[in-house]
Design an enzyme around this catalytic site. Sequence first.
Site, mmCIF file in Angstrom:
data_model
loop_
_atom_site.group_PDB
_atom_site.id
_atom_site.type_symbol
_atom_site.label_atom_id
_atom_site.label_comp_id
_atom_site.label_asym_id
_atom_site.label_seq_id
_atom_site.Cartn_x
_atom_site.Cartn_y
_atom_site.Cartn_z
ATOM 1 N N VAL A 229 0.814 -1.230 0.000
ATOM 2 C CA VAL A 229 0.000 0.000 0.000
ATOM 3 C C VAL A 229 0.841 1.271 0.000
ATOM 4 C CG1 VAL A 229 -2.001 -1.051 1.136
ATOM 5 C CG2 VAL A 229 -0.269 0.094 2.543
ATOM 6 N N LYS A 230 2.153 1.139 0.190
ATOM 7 C CA LYS A 230 3.018 2.329 0.265
ATOM 8 C C LYS A 230 3.387 2.818 -1.148
ATOM 9 C CE LYS A 230 2.583 1.921 4.657
ATOM 10 N NZ LYS A 230 3.427 1.305 5.660
#
Length: 374
Positions: free
Chosen positions: A179-180
């Site tokens: 998700v980064k």
Amino acid sequence: MIPYGRQSVDEDDVQAVADVLRSDWLTTGPHVDAFEEDVAKLCGTAHAVGVSSGTAALHAAVDAAGIGPGDEVIIPAITFAATANVVVFRGAKPVFADVHPDTLLLDVEDLKTRLTPNTKAIIAVDYAGQPCDYETLRTTARDNNLLLIADASHSLGAMDQGRKVGTLADMTTFSFHPVKHITTGEGGMVLTENEEYDARMRSFRNHGIDSDHTERGRNETWRYDIHDLGYNYRITDFQSALGRTQLRKLPKFLARRREIADVYRDAFESEERVKPLAIRSGVDHAYHLFVVKVADRNAMFSFLRKRGIGVNVHYIPVHLFDHYRREFGTNVGDCPHAEHAYEHILSLPIHPRLSDDEVAFVLSTIGDGLNETG
Ligand SMILES: *Cc1c(COP(=O)(O)O)cnc(C)c1O
């Protein structure tokens, strides 16, 4: 379901990983060094140490900082639990400071009230992708003889007053979770200007062994020593190859995140029931998250989830977790701004693959939700 965040992996990423899988090195090999160099160069720092997760990066940083039993480390109440957990791993005490209600970034005035003779370090968190007020944090750290660590898991590619994240604290950590901003599956990195920290972290990620396999190969020896224990926190060569192709796309990823954030901000300008977080002046935001506050967050969360919008809540204040209450005596009321904000925050979808249509759907569904939930 439209997720709040997700990876963006293309054919060139897949190819880079496949190439490494066909090579001689699977774990520590040439791509690890190259990935570290790429990130160090991008951020303008002397050293970068790649590790197996963002949590391992934080753990390595607090170890290099010499944090141990009897020490206290100040952490914002609103962060992912790992920021505090690593302090506990070291046998030290996490001390939670409150956040600014408008930005949810560490409130330095509140932080000062939590200092004791045992305080050794501050871990600042660039919540949502917005760098903290590092100028004030550095002054506070210097005046009180504290080490400053930046948990920049949300802010790869961001800047504060024209200075890049990575250069704003004594050590800066990144996460490469899917998700980064960029992903290596699992992975992390610590950046620093300090050569001793760099050496210590290289050993820490490899059981505490004082040389690595290439050094021993060069010197034709099998001998090594362990002075202090470490862990197996190594990042693999194929993860690092993925990190390198991902990193090349960072400018594009950031541009898309900022574009989506602008659309949200424009839309909420005329909707006073939805309040985006404030932005400090002189900040280049990396928008890991797009966080808004709404009156009835629980109702809005359920409404949006039922309609296929994967909103989330970042984060439950860490001092409210059972472990921290039991082991460190934290409680409701310790950080009022964080606790109040927690009741109202919602993270909307934002990631490079999110289409204009999906953004429009999120906005119109929020409109429906406001009519229903207020
Ligand atoms: C993602 C994250 C971490 C941990 O990173 P992992 O790679 O999942 O171990 C730590 N702190 C913050 C603020 C994060 O968002």
